[in-house]
Design an enzyme around this catalytic site. Structure first.
Site, PDB file in Angstrom:
ATOM      1  CD  GLU A  91      -2.785   1.410   2.294  1.00  0.00           C
ATOM      2  OE1 GLU A  91      -2.831   0.577   3.205  1.00  0.00           O
ATOM      3  OE2 GLU A  91      -3.627   2.317   2.147  1.00  0.00           O
ATOM      4  CG  ASP A 112      -3.560  -2.530   4.043  1.00  0.00           C
ATOM      5  OD1 ASP A 112      -2.826  -1.709   4.632  1.00  0.00           O
ATOM      6  OD2 ASP A 112      -4.737  -2.282   3.729  1.00  0.00           O
ATOM      7  CB  ILE A 114      -2.040  -0.193   9.492  1.00  0.00           C
ATOM      8  CG1 ILE A 114      -0.678  -0.270  10.185  1.00  0.00           C
ATOM      9  CG2 ILE A 114      -3.158  -0.061  10.518  1.00  0.00           C
ATOM     10  CD1 ILE A 114      -0.382   0.920  11.107  1.00  0.00           C
ATOM     11  CG  ASP A 115      -7.592  -2.811   5.750  1.00  0.00           C
ATOM     12  OD1 ASP A 115      -7.492  -2.098   4.750  1.00  0.00           O
ATOM     13  OD2 ASP A 115      -8.687  -3.218   6.185  1.00  0.00           O
ATOM     14  CB  THR A 117      -4.441   3.975   8.234  1.00  0.00           C
ATOM     15  OG1 THR A 117      -3.726   2.926   7.578  1.00  0.00           O
ATOM     16  CG2 THR A 117      -3.444   4.999   8.738  1.00  0.00           C
ATOM     17  CG  ASP A 243      -7.818  -1.864   1.026  1.00  0.00           C
ATOM     18  OD1 ASP A 243      -7.078  -1.623   1.989  1.00  0.00           O
ATOM     19  OD2 ASP A 243      -8.112  -1.009   0.160  1.00  0.00           O
TER      20      ASP A 243
END
Ligand code: IPD
Length: 314
Positions: A91, A112, A114-115, A117, A243
């Protein structure tokens, strides 16, 4: 607990896939990703206790933190040391532009860091590290780790989906009228008037038809909830490949379906997704959405000319 949760990804017996160009040992991939996600989770846990300083990317609701970049670097650098010939899509762009965003037959890691954020910035505990490993354009491995809530979801193709090492299944729900549906209402996506109307009309339609409509602020968490049977369906326009790469396998391996919101096959790069506990429910959701669809620029299309110095890869 992490070790137990990861057992489900690790070798049962010697399984490997021979391909004409290179040899991919999925077992080794599983071992390595478990090791790195464990370290990444430690990092996320430590950062969760600190003040979260953020920057913005495409607009003032599209947030990123130093932790996103650090975790992505930790994962991609670590995986790349072990598997230098694989393709990396991340990402935050730490994989480098050279790897592009094309999904090919090559072994591809989609990360990802941190999905969710925005949740992370606000201390709302729906954020997870999400890594999917795809081969021959099919998902092979998935791991989604929410260290704050201690939820570790894993899936491996044809080997089922697990939460903290225990098998999970979708709810089996077939009726939209009896369903709990997840839909992300991402403020950044409401800027365009014509899209805003579609998104809100769809949300109202689902809300009126289903038992309930919910949003977590994390596409991966939504899919994990469908996989574990806590939600029955989820759909979204705009999500990126990172995602969805892990969640798609989790839903499938838990017995659910993953498809396009207009019906038809799921396309990881299309920025469109619909996940459901059963095909019957998926089809009812598709019918309800009808022609209120959004087709955004695909992830594998070249980005528009840069307008903002921070928007290098998004
Ligand atoms: C976002 C979250 C959000 C979803 C967006 C994603 P990020 O991911 O999953 O819920 O609506 O489509 O991009 O930016 O927090 O990694």
């Amino acid at each position: 607990m992490f070790r137990f949760a990861c057992q489900r990804l690790l070798p049962l017996e010697k399984t490997s896939i021979r391909r004409s160009v290179s040899h991919v040992d999925v077992d080794q991939c599983a071992v390595e990703v478990c090791r790195l996600v464990d370290r990444a989770a430690e990092h996320l846990r430590a950062a969760s206790g600190q003040m979260r300083v953020f920057e913005t990317k495409l607009n003032n609701k599209d947030l990123v933190t130093a932790t996103d970049r650090e975790i992505e670097e930790l994962l991609i650098k670590g995986l790349r040391e072990r598997f230098p010939e694989h393709v990396y899509i991340g990402e935050e762009g730490t994989a480098g532009a050279s790897t592009g965003r094309k999904l090919t037959e090559e072994p591809t890691w989609i990360v990802d860091p941190i999905d969710g954020t925005t949740n992370f910035v606000h201390g709302f505990h729906c954020s997870c590290i999400s890594v999917g490993f795809w081969l021959n354009k099919q998902p092979e491995l998935a791991i989604c780790h929410n260290p704050t809530l201690e939820l570790i979801f894993t899936a491996r193709r044809n080997r089922g989906a697990y939460l903290n090492g225990e098998p999970i299944r979708t709810s089996g729900q077939t009726e939209l009228e009896r369903s709990l549906i997840m839909q992300e209402l991402n403020a950044a996506n409401l800027e365009r008037c014509e899209h805003r109307d579609i998104l809100l009309t769809n949300a109202v339609g689902m809300l009126l038809k289903a038992h309930a409509l919910r949003t977590t602020g994390s596409a991966v968490m939504d899919m994990c909830l469908v996989a574990m049977g806590a939600a029955d369906g989820y759909y979204e326009f705009y999500p990126h490949a990172w995602d969805l790469a892990a969640g798609a396998l989790l839903v499938r391996e838990a017995g659910g379906v993953i498809m396009d919101p207009a019906g038809g096959d799921f396309d990881l790069m299309s920025r469109r997704v619909l996940a459901a506990a059963t095909p019957q429910l998926g089809n009812q959701m598709v019918q309800l959405l009808g022609d209120r669809q959004i087709y955004h620029r695909r992830d594998d299309e070249p980005p528009p000319k840069k307008t903002n110095s921070n928007s290098k890869f998004k």
